[in-house]
Scaffold this motif. Structure first.
Motif, PDB file in Angstrom:
ATOM      1  N   GLU A   1      28.576 -32.357 -17.338  1.00  0.00           N
ATOM      2  CA  GLU A   1      29.080 -32.590 -18.692  1.00  0.00           C
ATOM      3  C   GLU A   1      28.682 -33.979 -19.205  1.00  0.00           C
ATOM      4  OE1 GLU A   1      33.486 -32.681 -20.161  1.00  0.00           O
ATOM      5  OE2 GLU A   1      33.041 -30.706 -19.288  1.00  0.00           O
ATOM      6  N   THR A   2      28.816 -34.974 -18.336  1.00  0.00           N
ATOM      7  CA  THR A   2      28.505 -36.351 -18.719  1.00  0.00           C
ATOM      8  C   THR A   2      27.028 -36.517 -19.064  1.00  0.00           C
ATOM      9  OG1 THR A   2      30.275 -37.221 -17.325  1.00  0.00           O
ATOM     10  CG2 THR A   2      28.536 -38.762 -17.940  1.00  0.00           C
ATOM     11  N   LEU A   3      26.158 -35.941 -18.249  1.00  0.00           N
ATOM     12  CA  LEU A   3      24.718 -36.133 -18.446  1.00  0.00           C
ATOM     13  C   LEU A   3      24.112 -35.117 -19.411  1.00  0.00           C
ATOM     14  CD1 LEU A   3      23.670 -37.103 -14.848  1.00  0.00           C
ATOM     15  CD2 LEU A   3      24.104 -38.580 -16.795  1.00  0.00           C
ATOM     16  N   ASP A   4      24.806 -34.000 -19.619  1.00  0.00           N
ATOM     17  CA  ASP A   4      24.366 -32.993 -20.586  1.00  0.00           C
ATOM     18  C   ASP A   4      22.880 -32.672 -20.446  1.00  0.00           C
ATOM     19  OD1 ASP A   4      24.846 -31.161 -22.631  1.00  0.00           O
ATOM     20  OD2 ASP A   4      24.343 -32.625 -24.200  1.00  0.00           O
ATOM     21  N   ASN A   5      22.445 -32.476 -19.193  1.00  0.00           N
ATOM     22  CA  ASN A   5      21.051 -32.132 -18.883  1.00  0.00           C
ATOM     23  C   ASN A   5      20.038 -33.150 -19.402  1.00  0.00           C
ATOM     24  OD1 ASN A   5      21.534 -29.769 -17.396  1.00  0.00           O
ATOM     25  ND2 ASN A   5      21.926 -28.668 -19.295  1.00  0.00           N
ATOM     26  N   CYS A   6      20.432 -34.398 -19.502  1.00  0.00           N
ATOM     27  CA  CYS A   6      19.534 -35.433 -20.018  1.00  0.00           C
ATOM     28  C   CYS A   6      19.325 -36.512 -18.958  1.00  0.00           C
ATOM     29  CB  CYS A   6      20.126 -36.042 -21.289  1.00  0.00           C
ATOM     30  SG  CYS A   6      19.084 -37.303 -22.009  1.00  0.00           S
ATOM     31  N   LEU A   7      18.198 -36.444 -18.275  1.00  0.00           N
ATOM     32  CA  LEU A   7      17.845 -37.464 -17.290  1.00  0.00           C
ATOM     33  C   LEU A   7      16.559 -38.133 -17.750  1.00  0.00           C
ATOM     34  CD1 LEU A   7      18.464 -35.575 -13.919  1.00  0.00           C
ATOM     35  CD2 LEU A   7      19.965 -37.197 -15.052  1.00  0.00           C
ATOM     36  N   ASP A   8      16.597 -39.428 -17.940  1.00  0.00           N
ATOM     37  CA  ASP A   8      15.419 -40.174 -18.373  1.00  0.00           C
ATOM     38  C   ASP A   8      14.645 -40.669 -17.153  1.00  0.00           C
ATOM     39  OD1 ASP A   8      16.097 -39.897 -21.065  1.00  0.00           O
ATOM     40  OD2 ASP A   8      17.304 -41.725 -21.053  1.00  0.00           O
ATOM     41  N   ALA A   9      13.384 -40.304 -17.083  1.00  0.00           N
ATOM     42  CA  ALA A   9      12.532 -40.743 -15.976  1.00  0.00           C
ATOM     43  C   ALA A   9      12.113 -42.193 -16.190  1.00  0.00           C
ATOM     44  CB  ALA A   9      11.310 -39.852 -15.870  1.00  0.00           C
ATOM     45  N   ARG A  10      12.300 -43.005 -15.165  1.00  0.00           N
ATOM     46  CA  ARG A  10      11.878 -44.409 -15.200  1.00  0.00           C
ATOM     47  C   ARG A  10      10.589 -44.596 -14.403  1.00  0.00           C
ATOM     48  NH1 ARG A  10      15.259 -47.574 -18.564  1.00  0.00           N
ATOM     49  NH2 ARG A  10      17.154 -46.362 -18.745  1.00  0.00           N
ATOM     50  N   THR A  11      10.451 -43.828 -13.318  1.00  0.00           N
ATOM     51  CA  THR A  11       9.248 -43.865 -12.487  1.00  0.00           C
ATOM     52  C   THR A  11       8.913 -42.430 -12.097  1.00  0.00           C
ATOM     53  OG1 THR A  11      10.310 -43.955 -10.305  1.00  0.00           O
ATOM     54  CG2 THR A  11      10.041 -46.054 -11.475  1.00  0.00           C
ATOM     55  N   THR A  12       7.838 -42.254 -11.370  1.00  0.00           N
ATOM     56  CA  THR A  12       7.476 -40.915 -10.900  1.00  0.00           C
ATOM     57  C   THR A  12       8.450 -40.409  -9.841  1.00  0.00           C
ATOM     58  OG1 THR A  12       5.973 -41.850  -9.248  1.00  0.00           O
ATOM     59  CG2 THR A  12       5.024 -41.243 -11.389  1.00  0.00           C
ATOM     60  N   GLU A  13       9.275 -41.283  -9.286  1.00  0.00           N
ATOM     61  CA  GLU A  13      10.239 -40.908  -8.251  1.00  0.00           C
ATOM     62  C   GLU A  13      11.629 -40.585  -8.816  1.00  0.00           C
ATOM     63  OE1 GLU A  13       9.221 -40.433  -5.119  1.00  0.00           O
ATOM     64  OE2 GLU A  13       7.236 -41.006  -5.865  1.00  0.00           O
ATOM     65  N   THR A  14      11.832 -40.817 -10.088  1.00  0.00           N
ATOM     66  CA  THR A  14      13.131 -40.544 -10.702  1.00  0.00           C
ATOM     67  C   THR A  14      13.448 -39.058 -10.613  1.00  0.00           C
ATOM     68  OG1 THR A  14      12.804 -42.362 -12.269  1.00  0.00           O
ATOM     69  CG2 THR A  14      14.481 -40.746 -12.832  1.00  0.00           C
ATOM     70  N   LEU A  15      14.687 -38.746 -10.261  1.00  0.00           N
ATOM     71  CA  LEU A  15      15.106 -37.344 -10.220  1.00  0.00           C
ATOM     72  C   LEU A  15      15.004 -36.757 -11.616  1.00  0.00           C
ATOM     73  CD1 LEU A  15      18.235 -37.721  -7.918  1.00  0.00           C
ATOM     74  CD2 LEU A  15      16.037 -36.721  -7.316  1.00  0.00           C
ATOM     75  N   GLY A  16      14.405 -35.566 -11.711  1.00  0.00           N
ATOM     76  CA  GLY A  16      14.129 -34.995 -13.020  1.00  0.00           C
ATOM     77  C   GLY A  16      15.046 -33.885 -13.457  1.00  0.00           C
ATOM     78  N   SER A  17      15.918 -33.426 -12.570  1.00  0.00           N
ATOM     79  CA  SER A  17      16.795 -32.311 -12.951  1.00  0.00           C
ATOM     80  C   SER A  17      18.228 -32.585 -12.528  1.00  0.00           C
ATOM     81  CB  SER A  17      16.316 -31.006 -12.297  1.00  0.00           C
ATOM     82  OG  SER A  17      16.583 -31.034 -10.907  1.00  0.00           O
ATOM     83  N   ILE A  18      19.139 -31.987 -13.256  1.00  0.00           N
ATOM     84  CA  ILE A  18      20.558 -32.109 -12.904  1.00  0.00           C
ATOM     85  C   ILE A  18      20.812 -31.507 -11.525  1.00  0.00           C
ATOM     86  CG2 ILE A  18      22.897 -31.367 -13.523  1.00  0.00           C
ATOM     87  CD1 ILE A  18      21.920 -33.537 -15.343  1.00  0.00           C
ATOM     88  N   ASP A  19      20.181 -30.356 -11.247  1.00  0.00           N
ATOM     89  CA  ASP A  19      20.382 -29.723  -9.942  1.00  0.00           C
ATOM     90  C   ASP A  19      19.896 -30.623  -8.807  1.00  0.00           C
ATOM     91  OD1 ASP A  19      21.575 -27.475 -11.033  1.00  0.00           O
ATOM     92  OD2 ASP A  19      19.687 -26.364 -11.175  1.00  0.00           O
ATOM     93  N   GLY A  20      18.755 -31.290  -9.009  1.00  0.00           N
ATOM     94  CA  GLY A  20      18.260 -32.234  -8.004  1.00  0.00           C
ATOM     95  C   GLY A  20      19.214 -33.398  -7.820  1.00  0.00           C
ATOM     96  N   LEU A  21      19.755 -33.886  -8.933  1.00  0.00           N
ATOM     97  CA  LEU A  21      20.728 -34.978  -8.868  1.00  0.00           C
ATOM     98  C   LEU A  21      21.993 -34.533  -8.137  1.00  0.00           C
ATOM     99  CD1 LEU A  21      21.789 -37.790  -9.602  1.00  0.00           C
ATOM    100  CD2 LEU A  21      22.514 -36.831 -11.797  1.00  0.00           C
TER     101      LEU A  21
END
Length: 116
Positions: free
Chosen positions: A16-36
């Motif tokens: 709910e907090t992230l609302d499926n919005c993850l901003d990539a900072r590097t190529t290693e940043t987690l890209g999905s809510i499920d991955g997080l």
């Protein structure tokens, strides 16, 4: 510290907090809510979060979070270091020192997860 703090929350609240919005900072940043959420489950089990070049390339950090049961507040502390520092060795001594601090500090603030 973000993952350490998010690990204190239930998965539904994280979604709910992230609302499926993850901003990539590097190529290693987690890209999905499920991955997080998968990473948060591991964080909860081991007691600390790891960011391996997810925010800055060449930098790793480990962090722990604490809940104050009386004030209903959460705080976190992290140790960040360039990867070359542990290039030919393990970062386990850094993690061990952080966990030792976490146990002492967590007990002082009354966080039941750190009281043993």
């Amino acid at each position: 510290m973000g993952k350490a703090l998010l690990a204190l929350k239930p998965d539904g609240e994280v979604r709910e907090t992230l609302d499926n919005c993850l901003d990539a900072r590097t190529t290693e940043t987690l890209g999905s809510i499920d991955g997080l959420l998968s990473e948060l489950a591991i964080t909860r089990l081991r007691g600390y979060a790891v960011s391996n070049q997810e925010l800055f390339e060449g930098v790793k950090s480990v962090s722990v979070a604490f809940k104050d049961p009386h004030k209903h507040m959460a705080v976190a502390i992290s140790v960040s270091y360039p990867l070359f520092v542990v290039q030919n060795t393990s970062d386990q001594p850094i993690i061990d020192a952080l966990l030792m601090f976490a146990s002492s500090f967590g007990s002082r603030v009354g966080d039941l997860r750190w009281m043993r």
